[in-house]
Design a protein around this motif. Structure first.
Motif, PDB file in Angstrom:
ATOM      1  N   GLY A 204      64.208  21.500  44.372  1.00 41.13           N
ATOM      2  CA  GLY A 204      64.700  22.691  43.696  1.00 41.13           C
ATOM      3  C   GLY A 204      64.468  22.706  42.194  1.00 41.13           C
ATOM      4  O   GLY A 204      63.960  23.678  41.637  1.00 41.13           O
ATOM      5  N   TYR A 205      64.816  21.596  41.556  1.00 40.60           N
ATOM      6  CA  TYR A 205      64.706  21.557  40.100  1.00 40.60           C
ATOM      7  C   TYR A 205      63.251  21.709  39.657  1.00 40.60           C
ATOM      8  O   TYR A 205      62.954  22.394  38.672  1.00 40.60           O
TER       9      TYR A 205
ATOM     10  N   MET B 239      62.225  25.300  39.637  1.00 40.71           N
ATOM     11  CA  MET B 239      62.691  25.965  38.419  1.00 40.71           C
ATOM     12  C   MET B 239      61.757  25.679  37.239  1.00 40.71           C
ATOM     13  O   MET B 239      61.401  26.569  36.478  1.00 40.71           O
TER      14      MET B 239
ATOM     15  N   LEU C 131      65.096  30.878  36.236  1.00 42.31           N
ATOM     16  CA  LEU C 131      65.778  31.082  37.498  1.00 42.31           C
ATOM     17  C   LEU C 131      67.079  30.290  37.512  1.00 42.31           C
ATOM     18  O   LEU C 131      67.066  29.086  37.276  1.00 42.31           O
ATOM     19  N   GLY C 132      68.190  30.963  37.760  1.00 39.89           N
ATOM     20  CA  GLY C 132      69.457  30.256  37.879  1.00 39.89           C
ATOM     21  C   GLY C 132      69.489  29.433  39.151  1.00 39.89           C
ATOM     22  O   GLY C 132      68.895  29.820  40.157  1.00 39.89           O
ATOM     23  N   ALA C 133      70.186  28.316  39.107  1.00 39.07           N
ATOM     24  CA  ALA C 133      70.213  27.405  40.257  1.00 39.07           C
ATOM     25  C   ALA C 133      70.834  28.078  41.483  1.00 39.07           C
ATOM     26  O   ALA C 133      70.413  27.845  42.610  1.00 39.07           O
ATOM     27  N   GLY C 134      71.837  28.921  41.263  1.00 40.19           N
ATOM     28  CA  GLY C 134      72.491  29.609  42.375  1.00 40.19           C
ATOM     29  C   GLY C 134      71.552  30.589  43.048  1.00 40.19           C
ATOM     30  O   GLY C 134      71.503  30.698  44.280  1.00 40.19           O
ATOM     31  N   THR C 135      70.786  31.307  42.242  1.00 38.92           N
ATOM     32  CA  THR C 135      69.813  32.255  42.765  1.00 38.92           C
ATOM     33  C   THR C 135      68.728  31.525  43.538  1.00 38.92           C
ATOM     34  O   THR C 135      68.334  31.941  44.625  1.00 38.92           O
ATOM     35  N   LEU C 136      68.259  30.412  42.979  1.00 32.99           N
ATOM     36  CA  LEU C 136      67.217  29.626  43.649  1.00 32.99           C
ATOM     37  C   LEU C 136      67.717  29.098  44.989  1.00 32.99           C
ATOM     38  O   LEU C 136      67.008  29.149  45.999  1.00 32.99           O
ATOM     39  N   TYR C 137      68.965  28.617  44.999  1.00 31.54           N
ATOM     40  CA  TYR C 137      69.549  28.085  46.235  1.00 31.54           C
ATOM     41  C   TYR C 137      69.520  29.148  47.338  1.00 31.54           C
ATOM     42  O   TYR C 137      69.093  28.889  48.455  1.00 31.54           O
TER      43      TYR C 137
ATOM     44  N   LEU D 294      65.850  29.924  48.438  1.00 31.56           N
ATOM     45  CA  LEU D 294      65.263  28.870  49.281  1.00 31.56           C
ATOM     46  C   LEU D 294      65.829  28.937  50.698  1.00 31.56           C
ATOM     47  O   LEU D 294      65.105  28.802  51.681  1.00 31.56           O
TER      48      LEU D 294
ATOM     49  N   ARG E 241      67.540  11.148  48.985  1.00 27.84           N
ATOM     50  CA  ARG E 241      66.634  11.737  48.014  1.00 27.84           C
ATOM     51  C   ARG E 241      66.915  13.215  47.849  1.00 27.84           C
ATOM     52  O   ARG E 241      67.638  13.816  48.625  1.00 27.84           O
ATOM     53  N   LYS E 242      66.295  13.791  46.822  1.00 26.95           N
ATOM     54  CA  LYS E 242      66.441  15.223  46.643  1.00 26.95           C
ATOM     55  C   LYS E 242      65.665  15.943  47.735  1.00 26.95           C
ATOM     56  O   LYS E 242      64.587  15.517  48.117  1.00 26.95           O
ATOM     57  N   LYS E 243      66.242  17.044  48.192  1.00 26.76           N
ATOM     58  CA  LYS E 243      65.638  17.813  49.266  1.00 26.76           C
ATOM     59  C   LYS E 243      64.350  18.480  48.770  1.00 26.76           C
ATOM     60  O   LYS E 243      64.372  19.220  47.783  1.00 26.76           O
TER      61      LYS E 243
END
Lengths: 194, 107
Positions: free
Chosen positions: B27-28, B31, B44-50, B53, B71-73
């Motif tokens: 995710g990061y 962004m 892009l805000g993290a909430g919007t990206l979540y 996705l 690990r990170k997804k």
């Protein structure tokens, strides 16, 4: 140095956010939350920035996966209660919640209705929701509980034909109105821009 | 994703997310990709990206990549996602062609 501050904001998410940011401006970084308070340690003045998000509509998995995602993005997150529930094993019915979150218990999002998110201040606004479409969706999750609180008092009012039951419903009606204005504004923007 | 129903058009954010996932990213990194590619115009805000996705995964345009223990997804685009990106590119080309015909080539 560490300290604990007693403070309770209930559903006032904006005030809570402003207060946390003011604490950061005074050199206090959030390290934990309790039901009625916040734990801090001293830090560089204004190094961190906070935003508060409502997740009480989410299921346990939904809220945890969201919190994990935010952590992966480099933020620190804290769950925080919105209401005061000291009971153990209590269940709350939330008709406005998403699937899997309607019956809130201590194992789901009961007492974890809010998410406090921390980032290192970088001079840009701290916004989790940036597109009109997504801000609209978030506003709708915020307005739904208020609609229920506003409407639920009509049941005893109609049954007893007593309008006094509608007095507690008034603040919720105002809450609904405030959000509906915000929603209308976003919808107007969306007619021309994404 | 509502716009995808209207004229087949993707939102700008959706298209950029699909483009970023031609290589597996978490995710990061998505962004960061979008911010770099648009020179900071689009953040892009993290909430919007979540939410985006999640919606793209449900639609089958992206999928999890690799095992994610501790690990990170990570996500990567699927064949259906590539097809959607391809048709969006065609749509945008047709749009800029019309715009250039009317407004002239100068920007």
């Amino acid at each position: 140095m560490k300290k604990t501050v007693k403070r309770y904001f209930a559903g006032a998410m904006n005030s809570q956010q402003k207060w946390l940011n003011k604490m950061s401006d005074r050199g206090w970084r959030l390290t934990g939350t309790t039901i009625m308070g916040y734990e801090f340690e001293d830090c560089e003045i204004g190094k961190y920035e906070y935003t508060v998000e409502y997740v009480g509509n989410k299921s346990k998995e939904g809220a945890e996966s969201y919190a994990k995602f935010l952590e992966d993005c480099g933020y620190r997150v804290f769950f925080k209660n919105m209401n005061l529930n000291y009971n153990v094993g209590k269940t709350v019915y939330k008709p406005w919640a998403e699937k899997g979150g309607k019956l809130a218990t201590n194992d789901t999002t009961l007492n974890k209705e809010l998410l406090i998110v921390e980032k290192v201040r970088d001079g840009r606004p701290f916004e989790l929701h940036t597109t009109a479409e997504d801000r609209l969706a978030y506003m709708k999750t915020l307005v739904r509980p208020w609609i229920w609180f506003a409407v639920i008092w009509f049941v005893p009012a109609i049954l007893t034909r007593s309008w006094t039951f509608l007095i507690p419903s008034a603040p919720a009606v105002i809450g609904v109105a405030v959000y509906l204005v915000k929603i209308a504004k976003i919808k107007r923007e969306m007619r021309i821009k994404e | 994703m509502r716009d995808a129903v209207a004229g087949g058009a993707l939102t700008e954010v959706t298209f950029y997310i699909l483009l970023s996932l031609f290589e597996p990213r978490h995710g990061y990194a998505v962004m960061q990709f979008i911010e770099a590619e648009t020179a900071g115009r689009l953040t892009l805000g993290a909430g919007t990206l979540y939410g985006a996705l999640k919606a793209l995964e449900e639609r089958g345009w992206i999928e999890r990549h690799g095992n994610e223990h501790g690990r990170k997804k990570e996500f990567v685009i699927t064949d259906a996602g590539r097809a959607a990106a391809q048709s969006e590119l065609r749509r945008l080309r047709a749009l800029t062609l019309t715009a250039e015909k009317i407004m002239g080539g100068a920007i």
